[in-house]
Design a protein around this motif. Structure first.
Motif, mmCIF file in Angstrom:
data_model
loop_
_atom_site.group_PDB
_atom_site.id
_atom_site.type_symbol
_atom_site.label_atom_id
_atom_site.label_comp_id
_atom_site.label_asym_id
_atom_site.label_seq_id
_atom_site.Cartn_x
_atom_site.Cartn_y
_atom_site.Cartn_z
ATOM 1 N N GLY A 62 0.829 -1.214 0.000
ATOM 2 C CA GLY A 62 0.000 0.000 0.000
ATOM 3 C C GLY A 62 0.856 1.254 0.000
ATOM 4 N N VAL A 63 2.104 1.104 -0.404
ATOM 5 C CA VAL A 63 3.040 2.232 -0.404
ATOM 6 C C VAL A 63 2.806 3.115 -1.628
ATOM 7 N N VAL A 64 3.136 4.375 -1.486
ATOM 8 C CA VAL A 64 2.991 5.314 -2.597
ATOM 9 C C VAL A 64 4.309 5.408 -3.358
ATOM 10 N N THR A 65 4.303 4.920 -4.595
ATOM 11 C CA THR A 65 5.449 5.050 -5.496
ATOM 12 C C THR A 65 4.975 5.840 -6.717
ATOM 13 N N SER A 71 -1.614 7.284 -10.808
ATOM 14 C CA SER A 71 -3.025 6.895 -10.708
ATOM 15 C C SER A 71 -3.838 7.958 -9.970
ATOM 16 N N LEU A 72 -3.271 8.536 -8.920
ATOM 17 C CA LEU A 72 -3.985 9.573 -8.170
ATOM 18 C C LEU A 72 -4.150 10.846 -9.001
ATOM 19 N N ALA A 73 -3.136 11.196 -9.791
ATOM 20 C CA ALA A 73 -3.251 12.376 -10.654
ATOM 21 C C ALA A 73 -4.382 12.176 -11.663
ATOM 22 N N ILE A 74 -4.468 10.980 -12.248
ATOM 23 C CA ILE A 74 -5.544 10.675 -13.198
ATOM 24 C C ILE A 74 -6.892 10.671 -12.483
ATOM 25 N N SER A 75 -6.931 10.074 -11.295
ATOM 26 C CA SER A 75 -8.165 9.993 -10.511
ATOM 27 C C SER A 75 -8.725 11.381 -10.216
ATOM 28 N N GLN A 76 -7.864 12.301 -9.784
ATOM 29 C CA GLN A 76 -8.341 13.641 -9.436
ATOM 30 C C GLN A 76 -8.566 14.516 -10.665
ATOM 31 N N ARG A 77 -7.613 14.503 -11.587
ATOM 32 C CA ARG A 77 -7.682 15.443 -12.705
ATOM 33 C C ARG A 77 -8.727 15.065 -13.750
ATOM 34 N N LEU A 78 -8.914 13.790 -13.984
ATOM 35 C CA LEU A 78 -9.841 13.375 -15.041
ATOM 36 C C LEU A 78 -11.167 12.868 -14.495
ATOM 37 N N LEU A 79 -11.179 12.426 -13.243
ATOM 38 C CA LEU A 79 -12.388 11.748 -12.760
ATOM 39 C C LEU A 79 -12.921 12.302 -11.446
ATOM 40 N N ILE A 135 2.683 11.920 -1.167
ATOM 41 C CA ILE A 135 1.542 12.569 -1.837
ATOM 42 C C ILE A 135 1.599 14.077 -1.628
ATOM 43 N N GLN A 136 1.839 14.494 -0.383
ATOM 44 C CA GLN A 136 1.870 15.938 -0.098
ATOM 45 C C GLN A 136 2.962 16.644 -0.902
ATOM 46 N N ALA A 137 4.060 15.929 -1.183
ATOM 47 C CA ALA A 137 5.181 16.543 -1.908
ATOM 48 C C ALA A 137 5.008 16.499 -3.422
ATOM 49 N N ASP A 138 4.010 15.758 -3.903
ATOM 50 C CA ASP A 138 3.873 15.574 -5.354
ATOM 51 C C ASP A 138 3.295 16.821 -6.026
ATOM 52 N N PRO A 139 3.912 17.277 -7.118
ATOM 53 C CA PRO A 139 3.431 18.511 -7.752
ATOM 54 C C PRO A 139 2.222 18.320 -8.674
ATOM 55 N N PHE A 140 1.823 17.065 -8.915
ATOM 56 C CA PHE A 140 0.806 16.827 -9.948
ATOM 57 C C PHE A 140 -0.562 16.421 -9.403
ATOM 58 N N ILE A 141 -0.656 16.204 -8.090
ATOM 59 C CA ILE A 141 -1.941 15.872 -7.450
ATOM 60 C C ILE A 141 -2.534 17.175 -6.924
ATOM 61 N N GLN B 112 5.646 21.930 -14.670
ATOM 62 C CA GLN B 112 6.461 20.709 -14.763
ATOM 63 C C GLN B 112 5.725 19.646 -15.567
ATOM 64 N N LYS B 113 6.495 18.829 -16.281
ATOM 65 C CA LYS B 113 5.926 17.684 -16.989
ATOM 66 C C LYS B 113 6.228 16.422 -16.178
ATOM 67 N N PRO B 114 5.224 15.591 -15.892
ATOM 68 C CA PRO B 114 5.490 14.360 -15.131
ATOM 69 C C PRO B 114 6.551 13.498 -15.807
ATOM 70 N N ALA B 115 7.423 12.892 -15.000
ATOM 71 C CA ALA B 115 8.453 12.002 -15.539
ATOM 72 C C ALA B 115 7.879 10.635 -15.883
#
Lengths: 163, 163
Positions: A62-65, A71-79, A135-141, B112-115
């Motif tokens: 259940g780790v975030v890689t 998947s979370l970026a797609i979940s939030q941005r598209l859905l 997750i908190q550090a990710d720029p795309f979520i 930024q563009k996702p890697a």
């Protein structure tokens, strides 16, 4: 007959009584769950989820890689999901080895060392916090107001929140 | 009250009637399922799985990337699974965009563009085959005798095998 054959036979029975053909693509509850792949952890039963309710993302630990961030970026941005629930659990396989030993064993057998981190951990609560931080550090979520992490106890069925 | 709060309240009810505290760590059915995170695809209902039966790995698309190969290696090497079931589905969000457009939009917004590759696809059956090939080509997954791929129809509840 393989186990796969048996499960496919179950799927035919599921289709026979199927009545959920009109559900929309975006999750009704606007939530994404990131949980361990563990066989004892059933997010549907545990969280009371039905078809159409939530995105469910799962992997070893259940780790975030990178793939969970994708998947979370797609979940939030598209859905349209806006809340994230992380679930690790007691008696996890990821507590039973170290990355170094696991990868050395693979290298001894195959001649190659995996380029990925195995993501083993020693402290459940701390690993939940680690995944929240990624997750908190990710720029795309885009939506991070509700990112909450939990540990599920496979022996009692109880969930506790990691603070 | 957030959706997360409501799902946590459901979890308390799950614990109240919990009777599965003695299940072992290795999956009883020795199978790992790799499926899309889509809210309408419930692998438990569809395949007739119960707590303890199978590893369930999920992400956007049900595509096989490095993290799914990691999870499958751990599933087989440490926890004894020997069969792999891949499930994509109709009306998938991954059919609605292209990697280039999705990533250009993110870049326009965040700078930024996702890697990572977004892993969008245009042909369901072909993407299932693509995921099967990635597993077959992986040097760290030891058991590949039963790697089978399927497409689930979210409107009819039916599963068809990709050959």
């Amino acid at each position: 007959m393989t186990t796969t054959d048996e499960l496919i036979a179950n799927a035919a029975r599921y289709a026979d009584s199927f009545d959920k053909g009109d559900l929309p693509l975006p999750p009704a509850r606007q939530v994404a769950v990131v949980a361990c792949m563990d066989a004892r952890l059933n997010p549907y039963g545990l969280l009371g989820l039905s078809e159409g309710d939530a995105h469910v993302i799962r992997n070893a630990g259940g780790v975030v890689t990178a793939d969970q961030l994708r998947s979370l970026a797609i979940s939030q941005r598209l859905l349209g999901t806006t809340e994230i629930i992380l679930i690790h659990h007691t008696d996890c396989g990821m507590l039973t080895f170290t990355d170094d030993a696991f990868k050395a064993g693979i290298q001894a057998e195959t001649g190659q060392k995996p380029a990925w981190a195995a993501e083993a951990f020693t402290d459940l609560d701390e690993d939940v916090r680690q995944s929240i931080r990624r997750i908190q550090a990710d720029p795309f979520i885009p939506v991070k107001d509700s990112v909450r992490g939990f540990v599920y106890d496979v022996h009692t069925g109880k969930l506790h929140e990691v603070k």
